[in-house]
Design a protein around this motif. Structure first.
Motif, PDB file in Angstrom:
ATOM      1  N   GLU A  63      -4.720  15.709  -2.339  1.00 16.97           N
ATOM      2  CA  GLU A  63      -4.365  14.420  -2.932  1.00 16.97           C
ATOM      3  C   GLU A  63      -3.071  13.945  -3.433  1.00 16.97           C
ATOM      4  O   GLU A  63      -2.715  12.724  -2.869  1.00 16.97           O
ATOM      5  N   ALA A  64      -2.432  14.707  -3.546  1.00 11.31           N
ATOM      6  CA  ALA A  64      -0.948  14.556  -3.744  1.00 11.31           C
ATOM      7  C   ALA A  64      -0.215  14.237  -2.354  1.00 11.31           C
ATOM      8  O   ALA A  64       0.457  13.146  -2.372  1.00 11.31           O
ATOM      9  N   ALA A  65      -0.638  14.848  -1.515  1.00  5.47           N
ATOM     10  CA  ALA A  65       0.069  14.513  -0.034  1.00  5.47           C
ATOM     11  C   ALA A  65      -0.539  13.354   0.208  1.00  5.47           C
ATOM     12  O   ALA A  65       0.404  12.462   0.689  1.00  5.47           O
ATOM     13  N   ARG A  66      -1.653  12.885   0.060  1.00  7.28           N
ATOM     14  CA  ARG A  66      -2.290  11.434   0.452  1.00  7.28           C
ATOM     15  C   ARG A  66      -1.404  10.500  -0.257  1.00  7.28           C
ATOM     16  O   ARG A  66      -1.052   9.468   0.241  1.00  7.28           O
ATOM     17  N   ILE A  67      -1.136  10.560  -1.657  1.00 11.61           N
ATOM     18  CA  ILE A  67      -0.341   9.527  -2.218  1.00 11.61           C
ATOM     19  C   ILE A  67       0.967   9.467  -1.662  1.00 11.61           C
ATOM     20  O   ILE A  67       1.553   8.323  -1.789  1.00 11.61           O
ATOM     21  N   GLN A  68       1.655  10.479  -1.455  1.00  7.99           N
ATOM     22  CA  GLN A  68       2.941  10.446  -1.082  1.00  7.99           C
ATOM     23  C   GLN A  68       3.140  10.243   0.574  1.00  7.99           C
ATOM     24  O   GLN A  68       4.167  10.202   0.948  1.00  7.99           O
ATOM     25  N   GLY A  69       1.910   9.951   1.135  1.00  5.16           N
ATOM     26  CA  GLY A  69       2.048   9.907   2.817  1.00  5.16           C
ATOM     27  C   GLY A  69       2.327  10.914   3.401  1.00  5.16           C
ATOM     28  O   GLY A  69       2.970  10.628   4.726  1.00  5.16           O
ATOM     29  N   PRO A  91       0.681  -1.334   0.066  1.00  7.63           N
ATOM     30  CA  PRO A  91      -0.143  -0.042   0.078  1.00  7.63           C
ATOM     31  C   PRO A  91       0.734   1.105   0.040  1.00  7.63           C
ATOM     32  O   PRO A  91       2.011   1.167   0.356  1.00  7.63           O
ATOM     33  N   LEU A  92       0.199   2.449  -0.320  1.00  9.15           N
ATOM     34  CA  LEU A  92       0.828   3.547  -0.431  1.00  9.15           C
ATOM     35  C   LEU A  92       1.468   3.848   1.153  1.00  9.15           C
ATOM     36  O   LEU A  92       0.492   3.698   1.914  1.00  9.15           O
ATOM     37  N   PRO A  93       2.443   4.634   1.244  1.00 15.48           N
ATOM     38  CA  PRO A  93       3.183   4.644   2.532  1.00 15.48           C
ATOM     39  C   PRO A  93       2.041   5.747   3.382  1.00 15.48           C
ATOM     40  O   PRO A  93       1.879   6.726   2.708  1.00 15.48           O
ATOM     41  N   ASP A  94       1.419   5.576   4.537  1.00 11.96           N
ATOM     42  CA  ASP A  94       0.603   6.589   5.272  1.00 11.96           C
ATOM     43  C   ASP A  94       1.666   7.022   6.266  1.00 11.96           C
ATOM     44  O   ASP A  94       2.933   6.556   6.344  1.00 11.96           O
ATOM     45  N   ALA A  95       1.236   8.066   7.347  1.00  9.93           N
ATOM     46  CA  ALA A  95       1.861   8.734   8.068  1.00  9.93           C
ATOM     47  C   ALA A  95       2.479   7.677   9.108  1.00  9.93           C
ATOM     48  O   ALA A  95       3.967   7.935   9.354  1.00  9.93           O
ATOM     49  N   ALA A  96       1.833   6.978   9.508  1.00  9.53           N
ATOM     50  CA  ALA A  96       2.528   5.787  10.577  1.00  9.53           C
ATOM     51  C   ALA A  96       3.508   5.147   9.930  1.00  9.53           C
ATOM     52  O   ALA A  96       4.405   4.766  10.493  1.00  9.53           O
ATOM     53  N   ASN A  97       3.125   4.494   8.718  1.00  9.35           N
ATOM     54  CA  ASN A  97       4.309   3.778   8.083  1.00  9.35           C
ATOM     55  C   ASN A  97       5.536   4.328   7.843  1.00  9.35           C
ATOM     56  O   ASN A  97       6.634   3.949   7.799  1.00  9.35           O
ATOM     57  N   VAL A 121      -0.591  25.466   4.504  1.00  6.73           N
ATOM     58  CA  VAL A 121      -0.970  24.070   4.666  1.00  6.73           C
ATOM     59  C   VAL A 121      -0.140  23.833   6.193  1.00  6.73           C
ATOM     60  O   VAL A 121       0.909  23.846   6.415  1.00  6.73           O
ATOM     61  N   ASN A 122      -0.822  23.047   6.969  1.00 14.54           N
ATOM     62  CA  ASN A 122      -0.351  22.428   8.263  1.00 14.54           C
ATOM     63  C   ASN A 122      -0.210  20.955   8.212  1.00 14.54           C
ATOM     64  O   ASN A 122      -0.854  20.156   7.592  1.00 14.54           O
ATOM     65  N   LEU A 123       1.072  20.514   8.390  1.00 16.39           N
ATOM     66  CA  LEU A 123       1.165  19.005   8.734  1.00 16.39           C
ATOM     67  C   LEU A 123       0.968  18.673   9.992  1.00 16.39           C
ATOM     68  O   LEU A 123       1.259  19.323  11.123  1.00 16.39           O
ATOM     69  N   TYR A 124       0.084  17.488   9.997  1.00 20.53           N
ATOM     70  CA  TYR A 124      -0.290  16.761  11.285  1.00 20.53           C
ATOM     71  C   TYR A 124       1.125  16.324  12.014  1.00 20.53           C
ATOM     72  O   TYR A 124       2.153  16.247  11.561  1.00 20.53           O
ATOM     73  N   HIS A 125       1.152  16.392  13.442  1.00 18.93           N
ATOM     74  CA  HIS A 125       2.178  16.347  14.252  1.00 18.93           C
ATOM     75  C   HIS A 125       2.565  14.723  14.010  1.00 18.93           C
ATOM     76  O   HIS A 125       2.035  13.845  13.715  1.00 18.93           O
ATOM     77  N   ARG A 126       4.023  14.740  14.282  1.00 18.88           N
ATOM     78  CA  ARG A 126       4.633  13.308  13.931  1.00 18.88           C
ATOM     79  C   ARG A 126       5.467  12.997  15.403  1.00 18.88           C
ATOM     80  O   ARG A 126       6.046  13.946  15.993  1.00 18.88           O
ATOM     81  N   ARG A 127       5.471  11.788  15.869  1.00 15.30           N
ATOM     82  CA  ARG A 127       6.435  11.267  16.847  1.00 15.30           C
ATOM     83  C   ARG A 127       7.917  10.994  16.389  1.00 15.30           C
ATOM     84  O   ARG A 127       8.477  10.124  17.064  1.00 15.30           O
ATOM     85  N   PRO A 171       1.537  13.775   5.993  1.00 14.83           N
ATOM     86  CA  PRO A 171       0.259  14.008   6.682  1.00 14.83           C
ATOM     87  C   PRO A 171      -0.483  15.349   6.428  1.00 14.83           C
ATOM     88  O   PRO A 171      -0.303  16.333   7.732  1.00 14.83           O
ATOM     89  N   ALA A 172      -0.888  16.099   5.511  1.00 12.02           N
ATOM     90  CA  ALA A 172      -1.442  17.039   5.467  1.00 12.02           C
ATOM     91  C   ALA A 172      -2.554  17.469   6.239  1.00 12.02           C
ATOM     92  O   ALA A 172      -3.294  16.456   6.135  1.00 12.02           O
TER      93      ALA A 172
END
Length: 468
Positions: A210-216, A2-8, A233-239, A218-219
């Protein structure tokens, strides 16, 4: 795959050694790309690299990519800064660039099948091994993350990026032209947080999401900002602090690529228009403990830790200002009343200070660092922020009283408006030498001195209008 999501992506980026089958898995999921764009952010955050045929893409994960070590001695225009002493004097040796795990993604705005992957630079050693190249900003951030981890603390980070959408050609006076919504009543209107401005460019903004979703990437929120044609554009927080900085630098590329596909330009110039607000890069940072809880939110101990970190940021702010404001143009953004800070100050829920503690529940307690321009290097900005926080923790520093009300009218020490002064402060700083290393301090200062000299040698149009 699958396309890489934020957690991956966050999990993958925890290791600098990419899985051997990463490219093969990509091909199985998306088909073979015609090219793989390998991206190496230089000292200024400019993406440099190569196009590699898709048929040879797998070699990137085996042999690596050879790029001169001296790429980190190029100025903002891509020219060698000979005074650094890292170019032909050294034989202009190659470094070995390794792919950053989790950053191999499709390029949705490309007219032909393409993939992209971010690189990090290593220096070959005499024993056939590799060590992190000390001039690669990514390794500067990794060092600060490791220092915090040794204390049992881990940064949780979110970036906010402001930018202008511009018409493809400049106006008759050579000045870029921001785009306007159909409801515009004139160039001076702000229309802050306008839904009509979002609606006017909805196809482009939806393509960005949509491009951000495809590239994983976290917009999160998209808003119309404080000037015509300005958006955020804000990016969701990352650990994972490394992944968060990677996200920010890749988001700039994504926005630029999607805007070009729509026949427009996206600019992250810090102050493109004197009469309108500049574009900033706000960074939200909290620290989590080993159990994943917010270390700022745990009663008196958390409050003390937050204040130590705020104090460290204030104490080191003048020394690191040129990392947050790295361009000649960027110092024009630091204007009273503009929501860009001008003083070395902090406060609660106050957008006129440099370090803000936003409102929110204890689990979301964090510091917002508001100085950096949108053109700054995310990895260097975050490295300087974390190093400042560490300074406050290790020295148990206490901040002054938080400012209430208009910080522009307070008597706080001022940030310099002069790039030369900021460079001199950086070059003489013991803190910078400890946090970034004396060699990095030397090379960065030399490059910024050369950049400043290029601007100071240019006669501006007003001088001709006045004195000719």
């Amino acid at each position: 795959m699958p396309l890489p999501d934020a957690a991956n992506r966050s999990a993958a980026a925890a290791s600098e050694t990419a899985p051997a089958d990463e490219f093969g898995s990509y091909v199985a999921a998306h088909g073979a790309p015609e090219i793989v764009e390998v991206l190496l952010p230089d000292t200024h955050g400019v993406l440099r690299g190569k196009w590699i045929p898709g048929t040879a893409g797998g070699k990137i994960w085996g042999d690596g990519v050879a790029i001169p070590l001296s790429i980190f001695g190029l100025d903002i225009w891509g020219r060698e800064v000979e005074e650094t002493g890292i170019h032909i004097e050294t034989g202009d040796r190659d470094g070995i660039c390794r792919p950053v795990p989790g950053t191999l993604t499709p390029v949705p705005w490309s007219p032909r099948p393409a993939a992209q992957v971010m690189l990090s630079m290593y220096e070959p050693d005499a024993r056939g091994g590799e060590t992190p190249w000390e001039l690669d900003p990514r390794h500067k951030l990794a060092h600060q993350v490791a220092r915090l981890a040794a204390l049992g603390l881990h940064p949780c980070v979110a970036f906010e990026l402001e930018f202008y959408l511009l018409k493809p050609a400049a106006g008759p006076d050579g000045v870029p032209q921001p785009v306007f919504a159909a409801s515009s009543t004139g160039p001076a209107r702000q229309n802050m947080y306008s839904m009509s401005d979002l609606d006017a460019y909805a196809p482009l903004l939806h393509d960005i999401r949509e491009a951000a979703r495809i590239q994983g990437l976290p917009a999160d929120t998209v808003i119309s900002e404080a000037a015509p044609g300005q958006y955020e554009v804000n990016l969701y927080h990352r650990r994972d602090a490394m992944a968060a900085a990677d996200d920010a630098i890749l988001l700039r590329r994504l926005i630029d690529g999607v805007a070009r596909k729509h026949g427009l330009r996206a600019s992250f110039m810090a102050k493109p228009f004197l009469e309108f607000a500049g574009s900033g890069m706000h960074v939200h940072v909290s620290l989590t403990d080993e159990e994943g809880g917010n270390a700022f939110g745990s009663g008196e101990a958390g409050d003390t830790l937050l204040k130590n970190c705020a104090a460290g940021l204030l104490d080191t702010m003048a020394d690191t200002a040129v990392l947050y404001v790295p361009s000649y143009n960027g110092f024009r953004r630091l204007v009273p009343g503009s929501y860009a800070p001008t003083g070395i100050s902090w406060g609660y829920d106050n957008r006129s200070v440099a370090v803000r503690v936003p409102n929110g529940p204890p689990k979301a307690r964090r510091l917002e660092h508001r100085i950096a321009g949108a053109d700054a290097h995310p990895h260097l900005v975050l490295a300087a922020i974390l190093a400042g926080m560490l300074e406050g923790i290790e020295k148990q520093l206490a901040p002054p009283a938080p400012l209430v009300g208009n910080a522009y009218e307070a008597s706080s020490p001022l940030l310099t408006y002069d790039m030369g002064e900021a460079i001199r402060r950086f070059a003489a700083s013991d803190f910078v030498a400890r946090a970034f290393g004396p060699e990095y301090r030397r090379v960065f200062a030399i490059m910024k001195e050369a950049e400043l000299a290029a601007f100071e040698r240019r006669i501006n149009p007003l001088e001709y209008e006045t004195y000719l």
